[in-house]
Design a protein around this motif. Structure first.
Motif, short mmCIF file in Angstrom:
data_model
loop_
_atom_site.label_atom_id
_atom_site.label_comp_id
_atom_site.label_asym_id
_atom_site.label_seq_id
_atom_site.Cartn_x
_atom_site.Cartn_y
_atom_site.Cartn_z
N MET A 70 0.86 -1.19 0.00
CA MET A 70 0.00 0.00 0.00
C MET A 70 0.90 1.24 0.00
O MET A 70 1.90 1.29 0.71
CB MET A 70 -0.88 0.05 1.25
N VAL A 71 0.52 2.25 -0.77
CA VAL A 71 1.22 3.54 -0.74
C VAL A 71 0.16 4.61 -0.56
O VAL A 71 -0.78 4.71 -1.37
CB VAL A 71 2.03 3.80 -2.04
N GLU A 72 0.28 5.40 0.52
CA GLU A 72 -0.69 6.45 0.86
C GLU A 72 -2.14 5.94 0.79
O GLU A 72 -3.00 6.58 0.18
CB GLU A 72 -0.48 7.67 -0.03
N GLY A 73 -2.36 4.80 1.40
CA GLY A 73 -3.72 4.25 1.49
C GLY A 73 -4.23 3.62 0.20
O GLY A 73 -5.39 3.19 0.14
N TYR B 268 1.15 2.83 -9.61
CA TYR B 268 0.12 2.10 -8.87
C TYR B 268 -0.43 0.92 -9.66
O TYR B 268 -1.21 0.14 -9.14
CB TYR B 268 -1.03 3.05 -8.49
N GLY B 269 -0.08 0.83 -10.94
CA GLY B 269 -0.62 -0.27 -11.75
C GLY B 269 -2.06 -0.02 -12.12
O GLY B 269 -2.43 1.11 -12.51
N PHE B 270 -2.89 -1.06 -11.96
CA PHE B 270 -4.28 -0.99 -12.43
C PHE B 270 -5.19 -0.33 -11.39
O PHE B 270 -6.10 -0.94 -10.84
CB PHE B 270 -4.79 -2.39 -12.80
N VAL B 271 -4.90 0.95 -11.14
CA VAL B 271 -5.70 1.75 -10.20
C VAL B 271 -6.35 2.87 -10.99
O VAL B 271 -5.70 3.51 -11.82
CB VAL B 271 -4.81 2.29 -9.06
N GLY B 272 -7.64 3.09 -10.72
CA GLY B 272 -8.37 4.09 -11.48
C GLY B 272 -8.63 5.37 -10.70
O GLY B 272 -8.93 5.32 -9.51
N ASP B 273 -8.49 6.51 -11.38
CA ASP B 273 -8.94 7.80 -10.83
C ASP B 273 -10.26 8.14 -11.51
O ASP B 273 -10.32 8.19 -12.75
CB ASP B 273 -7.89 8.89 -11.12
N ILE B 274 -11.28 8.41 -10.72
CA ILE B 274 -12.63 8.55 -11.27
C ILE B 274 -12.75 9.79 -12.17
O ILE B 274 -12.30 10.88 -11.81
CB ILE B 274 -13.66 8.60 -10.12
N ASN C 129 -4.34 10.12 11.22
CA ASN C 129 -3.30 9.60 10.34
C ASN C 129 -3.83 8.43 9.50
O ASN C 129 -5.02 8.15 9.49
CB ASN C 129 -2.06 9.18 11.16
N LYS C 130 -2.94 7.81 8.79
CA LYS C 130 -3.21 6.59 7.97
C LYS C 130 -4.49 6.71 7.12
O LYS C 130 -4.73 7.74 6.50
CB LYS C 130 -3.28 5.36 8.89
N GLY C 131 -5.31 5.65 7.16
CA GLY C 131 -6.51 5.58 6.29
C GLY C 131 -7.51 6.69 6.54
O GLY C 131 -8.38 6.94 5.70
#
Ligand SMILES: Nc1ncnc2c1ncn2[C@@H]1O[C@H](COP(=O)(O)OP(=O)(O)O)[C@@H](O)[C@H]1O
Ligand SMILES: CC(=O)N[C@@H](CCC(=O)OP(=O)(O)O)C(=O)O
Length: 265
Positions: free
Chosen positions: A58-61, A119-125, A218-220
Motif C-alpha cells: 500500500m502507498v498512501e492508502g 500504482y498499476g491498475f488503479v483508477g482515478d474517477i 493519520n493513515k486511512g
C-alpha cells in the motif's frame, strides 16, 4: 426542495467481521429512504492475496495493483464481497443489486498516470452516471457498488472505496439532497487514538489540519477525510463518519463525527 438520498460506505474491517457486518446490513435494510451502499473490502483482499502468495503493498492508502493483484481484487470485490452483501440484504427484504463501476457504465475512470509511484491498475474517477444509478433507484433497486471501475479502453481498475462513495455522492447531489455516511469500526474521528470514546463531534478544515499535523489523525483516515471535505465542497449536504453499529443514529445526525465547512480556510 429535492428528496433525500443516503450514500453509505462500509469499510473493510466491518466486512471482515461477519457478525458486525450482518448487524450493519440489517440496519441498512431498515433505513427508510432512497439509499446506495458503496463497499470496501481491502482487508479481505489482502487475506486472499496472502493465501495465493501475492504480497500486498500500500502507498498512501492505495493498493499497488499489478495484474495478479487486479485478478484478486476483481474476484474479491466484484464477486465474493459484493455478492455476499447482496444476498444478505435480500434476506432482510432489501432488493439490492450488486454492481461494479463497469456495470451499466456507472463509474468510469482513467488509469492513474505513473509519476513517482506506479500504482498499476488503479483508477482515478472521471465520471459517474447519476442518471443510470437513478434509473435503478426508480425501479426500487438498491445499488450495492464494489470498488472497481472501468476505463474507456476497456480496463477494469481498482479504485479506493472512500473515493467511490464521495464521487457517487457528488454526482447524485445533482438530483437529491445527499447525506454521505462513512461507516467503520470506530465511533467516529477520535481526538485520542487510544480512547475509543474520544469522538470529535464536529470537524472543520481548521481543526482537521491541526489534528493532522499533530499526528492524531493519520493513515486511512486522511484519504477518508480528504474525500469527505471534497464531497461537501461539491454539493453534498451532510457528511458523517461513524461506527457501523450507529448507522441509524448517524442518519438522524445523532452519532459520529459530522464533517463541516463552517470555518474559514
Ligand atoms: N483520529 C483517528 N480516529 C479514528 N481512526 C483513525 C484516526 N487516525 C487514524 N485512524 C485510522 O483510520 C482507519 C480508518 O481508515 P481505513 O482503514 O481506510 O478504513 P476503512 O477500511 O473503513 O475505509 C481506522 O481503522 C484507524 O486505524
Ligand atoms: C486503489 C485501492 O487502494 N483500492 C482499494 C479498494 C478497497 C477499499 O478501498 O477497501 P476499504 O474501504 O476496506 O479500505 C484497495 O484495494 O484496498
Amino acid at each position: 426542495m429535492s428528496q433525500a438520498l443516503y450514500v453509505i460506505k462500509i469499510g473493510g474491517n466491518v466486512i471482515d467481521n461477519l457478525e458486525a457486518c450482518t448487524r450493519f446490513l440489517n440496519d441498512f435494510a431498515k433505513l427508510d429512504a432512497p439509499k446506495i451502499l458503496v463497499h470496501g473490502g481491502g482487508k479481505v483482499a489482502t487475506q486472499i492475496a496472502a493465501k495465493l502468495q501475492i504480497e500486498t503493498q500500500m502507498v498512501e492508502g492505495r493498493r499497488i495493483t499489478d495484474k495478479a493483484m487486479l485478478d484478486v481484487v476483481t474476484m474479491v470485490y466484484g464477486g465474493l464481497v459484493n455478492k455476499n452483501l447482496v444476498a444478505q440484504l435480500q434476506s432482510f427484504n432489501c432488493n439490492a443489486i450488486g454492481l461494479t463501476g463497469a456495470d451499466g457504465g456507472i463509474i468510469r475512470s482513467v488509469k492513474r498516470p505513473v509519476k513517482t509511484v506506479d500504482y498499476g491498475f488503479v483508477g482515478d474517477i472521471e465520471a459517474v452516471n447519476a442518471k443510470q444509478i437513478n434509473a435503478l433507484l426508480s425501479s426500487d433497486l438498491i445499488p450495492v457498488i464494489a470498488p472497481l471501475t472501468y476505463s474507456s479502453e476497456g480496463l477494469l481498475l481498482n479504485t479506493n472505496a472512500d473515493t467511490m462513495a464521495s464521487a457517487t455522492a457528488v454526482a447524485m447531489a445533482e438530483l437529491y439532497e445527499v447525506n454521505l455516511i462513512y461507516c467503520f469500526e470506530k465511533k467516529g474521528v477520535l481526538s485520542d487514538p487510544d480512547d475509543d470514546n474520544a469522538v470529535i463531534s464536529s470537524l472543520d478544515p481548521v481543526s482537521y489540519a491541526e489534528y493532522k499535523s499533530s499526528g492524531v489523525i493519520n493513515k486511512g483516515m486522511i484519504p477518508k477525510l480528504d474525500s469527505a471535505f471534497e464531497a461537501l465542497n461539491d454539493g453534498v449536504l451532510q457528511v458523517t463518519i461513524c461506527h457501523a453499529d450507529d448507522l441509524l443514529e448517524a442518519a438522524k445526525s445523532a452519532a459520529g463525527t459530522v464533517i463541516a465547512l463552517n470555518t474559514t480556510y
